[in-house]
Motif scaffolding. Structure first.
Motif, short mmCIF file in Angstrom:
data_model
loop_
_atom_site.label_atom_id
_atom_site.label_comp_id
_atom_site.label_asym_id
_atom_site.label_seq_id
_atom_site.Cartn_x
_atom_site.Cartn_y
_atom_site.Cartn_z
N SER A 120 4.51 8.85 3.84
CA SER A 120 4.09 7.74 4.71
C SER A 120 2.60 7.48 4.62
CB SER A 120 4.50 7.98 6.17
OG SER A 120 4.43 6.79 6.91
N THR A 121 2.00 7.76 3.46
CA THR A 121 0.58 7.47 3.27
C THR A 121 0.31 5.98 3.38
OG1 THR A 121 0.55 9.35 1.76
CG2 THR A 121 -1.39 7.96 1.78
N ILE A 122 1.30 5.17 3.06
CA ILE A 122 1.16 3.72 3.21
C ILE A 122 0.81 3.35 4.65
CG2 ILE A 122 3.62 3.26 3.72
CD1 ILE A 122 1.54 1.10 1.34
N GLY A 123 1.24 4.18 5.60
CA GLY A 123 0.97 3.92 7.01
C GLY A 123 -0.48 4.14 7.41
N ASN A 124 -1.27 4.84 6.56
CA ASN A 124 -2.68 5.04 6.87
C ASN A 124 -3.51 3.79 6.65
OD1 ASN A 124 -2.57 8.37 5.48
ND2 ASN A 124 -2.29 7.76 7.59
N LEU A 125 -2.92 2.80 5.98
CA LEU A 125 -3.62 1.55 5.70
C LEU A 125 -3.30 0.50 6.75
CD1 LEU A 125 -2.90 1.37 1.86
CD2 LEU A 125 -5.04 2.09 2.94
N GLU A 126 -4.31 -0.26 7.16
CA GLU A 126 -4.04 -1.43 7.99
C GLU A 126 -3.06 -2.33 7.25
OE1 GLU A 126 -5.26 -2.03 11.12
OE2 GLU A 126 -6.15 -0.03 11.01
N PRO A 127 -2.15 -3.01 7.96
CA PRO A 127 -1.09 -3.76 7.27
C PRO A 127 -1.60 -4.72 6.18
CG PRO A 127 -0.56 -3.59 9.58
CD PRO A 127 -1.94 -2.98 9.41
N ASN A 128 -2.72 -5.40 6.43
CA ASN A 128 -3.24 -6.31 5.39
C ASN A 128 -3.71 -5.54 4.17
OD1 ASN A 128 -5.43 -5.37 7.09
ND2 ASN A 128 -6.75 -6.79 6.00
N LEU A 129 -4.29 -4.34 4.39
CA LEU A 129 -4.74 -3.52 3.27
C LEU A 129 -3.55 -2.86 2.57
CD1 LEU A 129 -7.91 -1.82 4.81
CD2 LEU A 129 -7.78 -3.83 3.30
N ALA A 130 -2.50 -2.56 3.34
CA ALA A 130 -1.27 -2.02 2.73
C ALA A 130 -0.66 -3.05 1.80
CB ALA A 130 -0.28 -1.62 3.82
N ALA A 131 -0.67 -4.32 2.21
CA ALA A 131 -0.14 -5.39 1.35
C ALA A 131 -0.99 -5.53 0.09
CB ALA A 131 -0.10 -6.71 2.12
N GLU A 132 -2.32 -5.44 0.23
CA GLU A 132 -3.20 -5.51 -0.93
C GLU A 132 -2.94 -4.34 -1.89
OE1 GLU A 132 -7.23 -5.75 0.32
OE2 GLU A 132 -6.96 -7.63 1.44
N PHE A 133 -2.74 -3.15 -1.32
CA PHE A 133 -2.45 -1.98 -2.15
C PHE A 133 -1.14 -2.19 -2.92
CE2 PHE A 133 -0.17 2.10 -2.53
CZ PHE A 133 -1.02 2.75 -3.40
N LEU A 134 -0.12 -2.70 -2.24
CA LEU A 134 1.16 -2.93 -2.90
C LEU A 134 1.05 -4.00 -3.99
CD1 LEU A 134 3.58 -2.76 0.15
CD2 LEU A 134 3.36 -1.09 -1.70
N ILE A 135 0.16 -4.97 -3.82
CA ILE A 135 -0.08 -5.96 -4.87
C ILE A 135 -0.68 -5.27 -6.10
CG2 ILE A 135 -1.51 -7.94 -5.52
CD1 ILE A 135 -1.13 -8.93 -2.60
N ARG A 136 -1.62 -4.34 -5.89
CA ARG A 136 -2.19 -3.59 -7.02
C ARG A 136 -1.12 -2.74 -7.71
NH1 ARG A 136 -6.46 -2.90 -3.35
NH2 ARG A 136 -5.96 -0.71 -2.96
N VAL A 137 -0.24 -2.14 -6.90
CA VAL A 137 0.85 -1.37 -7.46
C VAL A 137 1.76 -2.26 -8.30
CG1 VAL A 137 2.97 -0.11 -6.87
CG2 VAL A 137 0.83 0.43 -5.70
N ARG A 138 2.07 -3.45 -7.77
CA ARG A 138 2.93 -4.40 -8.49
C ARG A 138 2.32 -4.77 -9.84
NH1 ARG A 138 2.42 -10.16 -6.29
NH2 ARG A 138 0.62 -9.93 -7.66
N ASP A 139 1.01 -5.04 -9.83
CA ASP A 139 0.34 -5.43 -11.07
C ASP A 139 0.30 -4.27 -12.06
OD1 ASP A 139 -0.06 -7.90 -9.96
OD2 ASP A 139 -2.14 -7.51 -9.38
N MET A 140 0.09 -3.05 -11.55
CA MET A 140 -0.03 -1.89 -12.41
C MET A 140 1.31 -1.52 -13.04
SD MET A 140 0.78 1.54 -12.58
CE MET A 140 1.24 1.79 -10.87
N MET A 141 2.40 -1.66 -12.30
CA MET A 141 3.69 -1.17 -12.80
C MET A 141 4.34 -2.13 -13.80
SD MET A 141 5.95 -1.53 -9.34
CE MET A 141 6.87 -3.04 -8.93
#
Length: 325
Positions: free
Chosen positions: A167-188
């Protein structure tokens, strides 16, 4: 290219991509100068902080780790099939790499890429894992995974799957969690995926107990950030001048961890001073809790979808496999 870490294993490589301290000092100082003083929770994790967190995961009050471990263990075959045998398995914030051990024999990845901010702890964990799995290529990267993933260009080709448990995703504010997931999407890429652990919304009593353990390990973990600030910022925070405070904010659906000033004080820091009033807090961590519906909405905002999900019978924790929408 990756630099070999040790002659103990020719299958373990180590690379240090950690940002320089000048950037880190600017980031920390900005947080200390806001109305609600904050520090990024990544600063918990020097070698001692990583050891303390390992202790936390074994505490009776701290349900997330044992629940997630049970989910991964019981669904190992399904999860491995979804990720794909022979994938490149990448774990940001890998810590001691305990959970990946549940999947390795079944998953048989082409390589494992643990990433962590604590270089000494990462190298030790990677070498230990390499001795246990001599067939596994390990590319250990010391990096702040929120600062970029350019080093991935040097890694082997193949399907990329990001493993983000705990649940490390929970350490990020929701807007930053979405930005992180966008980076993950681009990387994968087009055919990759992400396996993400998510703590669920539940009773406040259960959550408050998990972050206020009777042995005081979480309090010690929280206070460790002051030692890190003293090292990085040439500061003079005194641990006995602050105390640990954690509570579940039901409206925001997040655990908040704070360090509360025991007195009015001026703390030398980075060549200046930081002022604390009596009772003023330093916000050290948030841990957001999601329902399946709210997490699905977060994922969709990042251009991803829930391809498959697994939960325990009591719905205390969830694990999701994400793909491009």
């Amino acid at each position: 290219m990756m630099k070999q870490a040790s002659r103990k294993s020719d299958k373990v490589m180590f690379r240090n991509e950690h940002p320089d301290l000048s950037h880190s000092r600017e980031e920390i100082l900005a947080g200390l100068q806001t109305t609600q003083k904050t520090v990024n929770p990544k600063w918990f994790y020097d070698e001692y902080g990583s050891q303390l967190f390992d202790q936390i995961t074994r505490l009776p009050e701290y349900y997330p780790t044992r629940t997630e471990v049970a989910i991964l263990t019981e669904n190992c075959e399904q999860i491995s099939a979804r990720c794909g045998h022979g994938c490149l398995f990448i774990e940001p914030g890998s810590g001691s790499s305990e959970k990946v051990r549940i999947l390795l024999d079944t998953l048989q990845p082409s390589a494992y890429v643990p990433m962590d901010i604590s270089a000494d702890f990462l190298q030790s964990a990677a070498l230990e894992l390499g001795s246990e799995y001599p067939w596994l290529d390990i590319y250990a990267v010391c990096a702040d995974f929120n600062q970029g993933w350019s080093f991935l260009d040097d890694l082997p080709a193949g399907k990329r799957v990001v493993f983000y448990p705990g649940s490390t995703i929970g350490n990020l504010e929701p807007n930053l969690a979405a930005e992180f997931l966008i980076r993950v999407r681009d990387m994968m890429g087009e055919n990759g995926g992400a396996l993400v652990g998510v703590d669920t919304h539940k009773s406040s009593d259960r959550l408050n107990a998990a972050y206020n353990d009777s042995q005081g390990v979480t309090a010690e973990f929280n206070l460790n950030v002051l030692r890190r600030l003293n090292e990085v910022m040439d500061a003079e925070f005194e641990e006995d001048s602050f105390h640990h405070h954690a509570f579940y904010n039901t409206e925001a659906r997040r655990i908040e961890m704070h360090l509360v000033s025991e007195r009015e004080q001026s703390v030398r820091c980075n060549g200046g001073t930081v002022e604390f009033a009596l009772g003023e807090t330093l916000h050290t961590e948030s841990s957001y809790k999601y329902t399946p519906q709210s997490f699905a909405a977060l994922v969709e905002a990042a251009g991803l979808k829930l391809a498959q999900s697994w939960m325990d019978a009591d719905e205390l924790f969830s694990v999701h496999y994400l793909e491009r929408a």
